[in-house]
Design a protein around this motif. Structure first.
Motif, mmCIF file in Angstrom:
data_model
loop_
_atom_site.group_PDB
_atom_site.id
_atom_site.type_symbol
_atom_site.label_atom_id
_atom_site.label_comp_id
_atom_site.label_asym_id
_atom_site.label_seq_id
_atom_site.Cartn_x
_atom_site.Cartn_y
_atom_site.Cartn_z
ATOM 1 N N VAL A 1 12.247 21.002 -3.968
ATOM 2 C CA VAL A 1 11.460 20.201 -2.733
ATOM 3 C C VAL A 1 10.257 20.868 -3.416
ATOM 4 N N TRP A 2 8.912 20.166 -3.235
ATOM 5 C CA TRP A 2 7.658 20.221 -2.893
ATOM 6 C C TRP A 2 6.901 19.480 -1.948
ATOM 7 N N ARG A 3 6.508 19.406 -1.114
ATOM 8 C CA ARG A 3 6.443 18.381 0.340
ATOM 9 C C ARG A 3 4.509 18.097 -0.018
ATOM 10 N N PHE A 4 4.166 17.891 -0.050
ATOM 11 C CA PHE A 4 2.617 16.588 -0.115
ATOM 12 C C PHE A 4 2.343 16.602 1.793
ATOM 13 N N PRO A 5 1.192 17.839 2.014
ATOM 14 C CA PRO A 5 1.241 17.542 4.237
ATOM 15 C C PRO A 5 0.553 16.146 3.912
ATOM 16 N N SER A 6 0.512 15.740 5.368
ATOM 17 C CA SER A 6 0.187 14.192 5.470
ATOM 18 C C SER A 6 -1.366 14.148 5.473
ATOM 19 N N GLU A 7 -2.043 15.126 5.498
ATOM 20 C CA GLU A 7 -3.555 14.763 5.565
ATOM 21 C C GLU A 7 -3.910 14.707 3.529
ATOM 22 N N LEU A 8 -2.619 14.611 3.009
ATOM 23 C CA LEU A 8 -3.041 14.006 1.348
ATOM 24 C C LEU A 8 -2.185 12.842 0.991
ATOM 25 N N VAL A 9 -1.877 11.847 2.114
ATOM 26 C CA VAL A 9 -1.155 10.727 1.559
ATOM 27 C C VAL A 9 -1.754 9.746 2.703
ATOM 28 N N GLU A 10 -2.427 8.476 1.623
ATOM 29 C CA GLU A 10 -2.962 8.189 2.670
ATOM 30 C C GLU A 10 -2.004 6.389 2.889
ATOM 31 N N GLY A 11 -1.916 5.788 3.474
ATOM 32 C CA GLY A 11 -0.927 4.377 3.121
ATOM 33 C C GLY A 11 0.180 3.895 4.107
ATOM 34 N N GLU A 12 0.585 2.848 3.970
ATOM 35 C CA GLU A 12 1.599 3.036 4.779
ATOM 36 C C GLU A 12 2.412 1.828 4.286
ATOM 37 N N GLY A 13 3.713 2.213 4.786
ATOM 38 C CA GLY A 13 5.022 1.346 4.273
ATOM 39 C C GLY A 13 5.771 1.751 3.007
ATOM 40 N N GLU A 14 5.439 0.843 1.989
ATOM 41 C CA GLU A 14 5.696 0.532 0.462
ATOM 42 C C GLU A 14 4.556 1.244 0.110
ATOM 43 N N ASP A 15 3.445 1.005 0.220
ATOM 44 C CA ASP A 15 2.376 1.369 0.323
ATOM 45 C C ASP A 15 1.870 2.893 0.104
#
Length: 149
Positions: free
Chosen positions: A113-127
């Protein structure tokens, strides 16, 4: 008495080392994602509550297995675990050197697994989605680099 103090020190050191080894084994058993969930769970209460909801993560997953494992098992017999552990060391080192983690292994199969840090993720839930950035591209490139090893 000097011998008594030294004995207490050695016993304390042995207990500390045992706790560290147990922690490392738990981290291996639960995988990288599982160990984060367990840590968060234990920080919220004194005991593990299995009903605390998990969290959605974006990651790249890879799968690796040992070719002809059944044949190797028949030939190596009692030495098969030494073989698997040697392969595991290689897989873990290679994935780690490319900024990933070997999340789980079952017999001859490894989940990477290569996880993306939370600062690179936008949106919530399914989006939820990744932002367009060089860091995202770099993680993607690193995960694909192992194909050529």
């Amino acid at each position: 008495d000097q011998n008594s103090k030294q004995g207490e020190y050695l016993e304390t050191t042995m207990i500390e080392n045992a706790i560290l080894k147990i922690g490392a084994l738990l981290a291996l058993g639960f995988g990288e994602a599982g160990s984060d969930i367990i840590a968060q769970n234990m920080a919220q209460c004194d005991d593990i509550n299995p009903m605390i909801p998990g969290m959605r993560k974006i990651a790249i997953f890879g799968f690796c297995d040992i070719r002809n494992f059944t044949d190797a098992t028949e030939v190596l017999q009692s030495e098969v675990m030494v073989f698997v552990n040697s392969i595991a060391q290689i897989v873990h080192s290679a994935v780690d050197s490319y900024s990933g983690a070997a999340n789980k292994n079952i017999g001859d199969a490894f989940l990477l697994v290569w996880r993306f840090p939370s600062e690179l993720v936008e949106g919530e839930g399914e989006d939820i989605h990744l932002i367009d950035s060089p860091q995202v591209q770099n993680i993607c490139d690193l995960s694909l680099s192992l194909i050529h090893i």
